[in-house]
Design a protein around this motif. Sequence first.
Motif, short mmCIF file in Angstrom:
data_model
loop_
_atom_site.label_atom_id
_atom_site.label_comp_id
_atom_site.label_asym_id
_atom_site.label_seq_id
_atom_site.Cartn_x
_atom_site.Cartn_y
_atom_site.Cartn_z
N PRO A 1 56.89 5.45 60.11
CA PRO A 1 55.76 6.25 60.86
C PRO A 1 56.54 7.67 61.32
CG PRO A 1 55.66 4.06 61.51
CD PRO A 1 56.99 3.92 60.72
N ALA B 1 52.78 5.06 65.33
CA ALA B 1 52.60 3.56 64.77
C ALA B 1 51.04 3.58 64.61
CB ALA B 1 53.13 2.84 65.86
N ASN B 2 50.20 3.81 65.53
CA ASN B 2 48.82 3.55 65.24
C ASN B 2 48.39 4.55 64.23
OD1 ASN B 2 48.44 2.21 67.62
ND2 ASN B 2 48.01 3.73 69.06
N SER C 1 50.04 5.07 61.60
CA SER C 1 50.48 4.28 60.45
C SER C 1 49.69 3.18 60.20
CB SER C 1 52.17 3.82 60.65
OG SER C 1 52.46 3.03 59.62
N LYS C 2 49.23 2.42 61.03
CA LYS C 2 48.21 1.27 60.82
C LYS C 2 46.94 1.83 60.07
CE LYS C 2 50.36 -1.61 64.21
NZ LYS C 2 50.99 -2.25 63.26
N GLN D 1 47.54 2.74 56.46
CA GLN D 1 47.65 1.66 55.36
C GLN D 1 46.40 1.05 55.34
OE1 GLN D 1 50.44 -1.57 57.20
NE2 GLN D 1 51.21 0.20 58.32
N LYS D 2 45.38 0.99 56.03
CA LYS D 2 44.10 0.47 55.61
C LYS D 2 43.44 1.53 55.02
CE LYS D 2 43.69 -2.90 58.42
NZ LYS D 2 43.79 -4.38 57.95
N GLU E 1 53.84 -4.33 55.22
CA GLU E 1 54.16 -3.80 56.35
C GLU E 1 55.22 -4.82 57.15
OE1 GLU E 1 53.08 -1.72 61.00
OE2 GLU E 1 51.77 -3.11 59.92
N LYS F 1 56.36 -6.43 60.18
CA LYS F 1 56.04 -6.16 61.67
C LYS F 1 57.26 -6.03 62.64
CE LYS F 1 51.75 -7.29 60.16
NZ LYS F 1 50.58 -6.23 60.40
N ASP G 1 58.13 -1.93 61.64
CA ASP G 1 57.11 -0.96 61.55
C ASP G 1 57.26 -0.14 60.21
OD1 ASP G 1 55.67 -1.74 63.70
OD2 ASP G 1 56.40 -0.28 65.02
N VAL H 1 57.04 0.37 56.48
CA VAL H 1 56.13 0.37 55.33
C VAL H 1 56.50 0.74 54.01
CG1 VAL H 1 53.70 0.96 54.58
CG2 VAL H 1 54.24 0.96 56.92
#
Length: 323
Positions: A71, A102-103, A105-106, A109-110, A187, A189, A192, A194
């Motif tokens: 990220p 980090a947010n 990045s999540k 990914q979606k 990812e 966990k 973090d 990917v």
Amino acid sequence: MMSDNVAKAKIPEIDRSVVRDELEVDLKELADALWVAKIPIVVFTMLCALMSVWYAMSIPNQYKAEAVLAPAQQQSSGLSGALGQLGGLASLAGVSVGGSGANESKIAQKVMNSWSFIDQFIKDNQLEAAVFAVEGWDQSANRARYNSDLYNSTSQQWLIEGEDGSIRGPSSWDLFVTFSEKLTVVENKTTDLVTVSIEHYSPQQAKQWLDMFVDAINQHMQLRQMVKVTSNIAYLQAQIEKTSIAEMKEVFYTIIQEQIKSKMLAEASPEYVFVAVSPSMVPERKSQPKRAIICVLITFFGGMIAVGITLLRHIIRRNVGHS
């Protein structure tokens, strides 16, 4: 009490030795049936083995290009601290000042696995035929082999027949499903990090598609942030015109200043959401097919089918003979 004794007396005791002898006779009988049919079983198994080799060799190689991403930090420490201090005021004003790397990045990914993003990626890079119609790669000529039932590579015309009899190309959903089978996003966990990978019949194409895909998600998230910040600035400017309280105007100006800094930082960050920790390389080893496993499984199940058919025929013959 007497009734229980009478009931027990009526139940005949099972002679275990007799059952054991019958079981041994049955197993020996089945073993003899398999031994008699050993040549057909071996021949059928060998045919399955030869067929498995032919099938495994007919499957084209695929190669997986892989990149490990981290990220990106979209905000410097000073800007991050300023936004943190203004976060409460901005939320009261109805403005989002952004989230952590980090947010983002999540969210990214979606987005990478979403139908709309993959569909747009394929259209932007004109990959429809390469995604849906390619069934192999000619290494000597370094070019794709197309499924002639789906696509005419000479005239570049689709040959898929629709339900109404018309000739059409693949649907958006067909392209999404096919591309998703080639794409993997995982990812870690704990760290973090990917890992993104794409499979293709050509190792060079696998790397090229992966690099294009990572660039596309960075550009998408960058544009998303800039649109959000621009909307925030427009909203805050409208609020300044509505209020006559000097302290509130000062707060709005401060938030606008930080939003402008955030927009400038986003514009200057090509790797907006992901930074390559381990960039993609041209893969040298195939990822699939696992030819040895294919041959072993087909041969094994072929042998089991031959044994099953032999035993089934023996049981049927025995039952017919007894009847």
